[in-house]
Design a protein around this motif. Structure first.
Motif, mmCIF file in Angstrom:
data_model
loop_
_atom_site.group_PDB
_atom_site.id
_atom_site.type_symbol
_atom_site.label_atom_id
_atom_site.label_comp_id
_atom_site.label_asym_id
_atom_site.label_seq_id
_atom_site.Cartn_x
_atom_site.Cartn_y
_atom_site.Cartn_z
ATOM 1 N N HIS A 144 8.429 16.822 -14.670
ATOM 2 C CA HIS A 144 7.535 16.541 -13.550
ATOM 3 C C HIS A 144 7.160 15.056 -13.558
ATOM 4 O O HIS A 144 7.095 14.417 -14.615
ATOM 5 C CB HIS A 144 6.256 17.366 -13.666
ATOM 6 N N VAL A 145 6.883 14.522 -12.388
ATOM 7 C CA VAL A 145 6.477 13.121 -12.253
ATOM 8 C C VAL A 145 4.970 13.071 -12.011
ATOM 9 O O VAL A 145 4.472 13.699 -11.068
ATOM 10 C CB VAL A 145 7.221 12.438 -11.089
ATOM 11 N N PRO A 146 4.211 12.345 -12.849
ATOM 12 C CA PRO A 146 2.761 12.263 -12.635
ATOM 13 C C PRO A 146 2.407 11.248 -11.550
ATOM 14 O O PRO A 146 2.929 10.137 -11.536
ATOM 15 C CB PRO A 146 2.236 11.809 -13.999
ATOM 16 N N LEU A 150 0.847 -1.194 0.000
ATOM 17 C CA LEU A 150 0.000 0.000 0.000
ATOM 18 C C LEU A 150 0.883 1.244 0.000
ATOM 19 O O LEU A 150 1.748 1.401 0.861
ATOM 20 C CB LEU A 150 -0.898 0.021 1.236
ATOM 21 N N HIS A 151 0.658 2.119 -0.963
ATOM 22 C CA HIS A 151 1.438 3.349 -1.025
ATOM 23 C C HIS A 151 0.896 4.373 -0.029
ATOM 24 O O HIS A 151 -0.296 4.377 0.301
ATOM 25 C CB HIS A 151 1.409 3.924 -2.440
ATOM 26 N N LYS A 203 7.912 6.787 -4.957
ATOM 27 C CA LYS A 203 9.076 6.127 -5.556
ATOM 28 C C LYS A 203 10.378 6.571 -4.893
ATOM 29 O O LYS A 203 11.348 6.931 -5.561
ATOM 30 C CB LYS A 203 9.112 6.381 -7.068
ATOM 31 N N LYS A 204 10.348 6.563 -3.559
ATOM 32 C CA LYS A 204 11.514 6.869 -2.724
ATOM 33 C C LYS A 204 11.963 8.326 -2.814
ATOM 34 O O LYS A 204 13.083 8.666 -2.420
ATOM 35 C CB LYS A 204 12.692 5.948 -3.070
ATOM 36 N N LEU A 249 4.278 16.215 -9.890
ATOM 37 C CA LEU A 249 5.307 16.451 -8.881
ATOM 38 C C LEU A 249 6.489 17.191 -9.501
ATOM 39 O O LEU A 249 7.239 16.642 -10.315
ATOM 40 C CB LEU A 249 5.750 15.116 -8.279
ATOM 41 N N ASN A 250 6.636 18.439 -9.101
ATOM 42 C CA ASN A 250 7.700 19.298 -9.614
ATOM 43 C C ASN A 250 9.033 18.892 -8.985
ATOM 44 O O ASN A 250 9.138 18.800 -7.759
ATOM 45 C CB ASN A 250 7.379 20.755 -9.274
ATOM 46 N N PRO A 251 10.061 18.639 -9.792
ATOM 47 C CA PRO A 251 11.348 18.203 -9.233
ATOM 48 C C PRO A 251 11.960 19.198 -8.255
ATOM 49 O O PRO A 251 12.735 18.805 -7.382
ATOM 50 C CB PRO A 251 12.233 18.021 -10.477
#
Length: 317
Positions: free
Chosen positions: A215-217, A145-146, A163-164, A200-202
């Motif tokens: 960015h990571v969706p 579960l995330h 993702k860490k 998610l803005n780096p």
């Protein structure tokens, strides 16, 4: 057939539902910063604090209690944890592997495997198939579960562990949009899919230097055919963080996961309550698999920094 209609070179209009008619477009920001941004068609919501024009049937729906019950990991003084799509919609994989898969294998057994002459090979083949789909269904249901996304109203910040990578995002810089996600579902043909995405803005990454990356969706919630559940999810979060209009929230004293109801047991008696619990549990797995998945022993935990920012330790899912 898709109900989303292209009305100009850069404008797609979705069907009207409960007062909301979504307008999707390509944006320069997405093209520059988002993965595959050139083909991304979406409706940006935040920054901008976009308020959807939802029409509610009654006071209960106006308070958006269904959103809290379906997606919240718990309400607290000062912050709210909201589950992501991989947790909220976990039942899909369970149904595909556990029900559709087993029905497929049963048909395959009847029409194909039954013709195998060697009894040992036939039995091994049959039971191996059932074991594969059964174990696959359990893995889909009880995989890790995330962590939820933590919306901290008091700090006006959003915390994400994905993702860490740990993100600490100021609310007014939080990027959320509803994107069009067309999928082909088996024999039903083309359907409209909608996805509420947190980008998610780096620059907001705390524990890693992601300079120069896109960015990571993060998929917060998706639904086929109907966009209203996504706009309701967004409206719930928006109201909570801005204090605009009342909404239903329960100050949770313990994790919101399925379990034995001791209060009911005190009323009806423990023997009867245990009997009902044993009888109803298989039906809960069948009809509420996403809820039962919350019992998974495999759970991500927040980094220590988040507990420090929050002001208390809470790893509920």
């Amino acid at each position: 057939m898709s109900k989303i209609k292209q009305v100009s070179s850069n404008l797609w209009v979705g069907p009207s539902m409960m007062g909301v008619t979504p307008h999707f477009k390509r944006t320069e920001h997405a093209i520059k910063y988002y993965p595959k941004g050139e083909s991304l068609i979406h409706d940006p919501l935040q920054p901008g604090n976009k308020k959807p024009s939802l029409i509610y049937k009654n006071k209960e729906t106006e308070d958006l209690g269904e959103v809290f019950e379906g997606a919240s990991a718990g309400g607290h003084e000062g912050y709210l944890d909201m589950r992501v799509d991989s947790v909220v919609n976990r039942g899909e994989g369970f149904y595909i592997m556990g029900i559709i898969g087993i029905l497929f294998w049963w048909s395959f057994e009847y029409f194909v495997l039954s013709a195998i002459q060697d009894e040992l090979i036939r039995d091994i083949s049959i039971y191996s198939g059932y074991a594969f789909f059964g174990i696959g269904a359990l893995i889909c249901l009880f995989r890790t579960l995330h962590t939820p996304v933590r919306f901290h109203k008091a700090n006006q910040e959003v915390y994400v562990w994905h993702k860490k990578v740990l993100y600490r995002i100021p609310w007014d810089e939080c990027e959320l949009s509803i994107r069009v996600d067309n999928r082909n579902i088996g024999l039903k043909g083309q359907q409209d899919g909608y996805q509420l995405t947190l980008w998610l803005n780096p620059k907001h990454a705390i524990n890693k230097d992601l300079t120069g990356q896109k960015h990571v969706p993060l998929n917060m919630f998706h639904n086929m055919d109907h966009h209203i559940p996504l706009y309701a999810y967004w409206e719930y979060v928006r109201r909570y963080m801005t204090g605009d209009t009342s909404l239903y929230i329960e100050m949770s004293k313990e994790p919101r996961v399925p379990g034995f109801n001791t209060e009911m047991a005190k009323r009806v008696g423990y023997i009867k309550a245990i009997f009902l619990f044993v009888i109803m549990t298989p039906f809960a797995f069948l009809f509420k698999p996403a809820k039962m998945a919350l019992l998974s022993p495999f759970k991500e935990k927040w980094p220590a920094e988040v507990h420090e920012w929050t002001g208390e330790r809470c790893d509920w899912h």
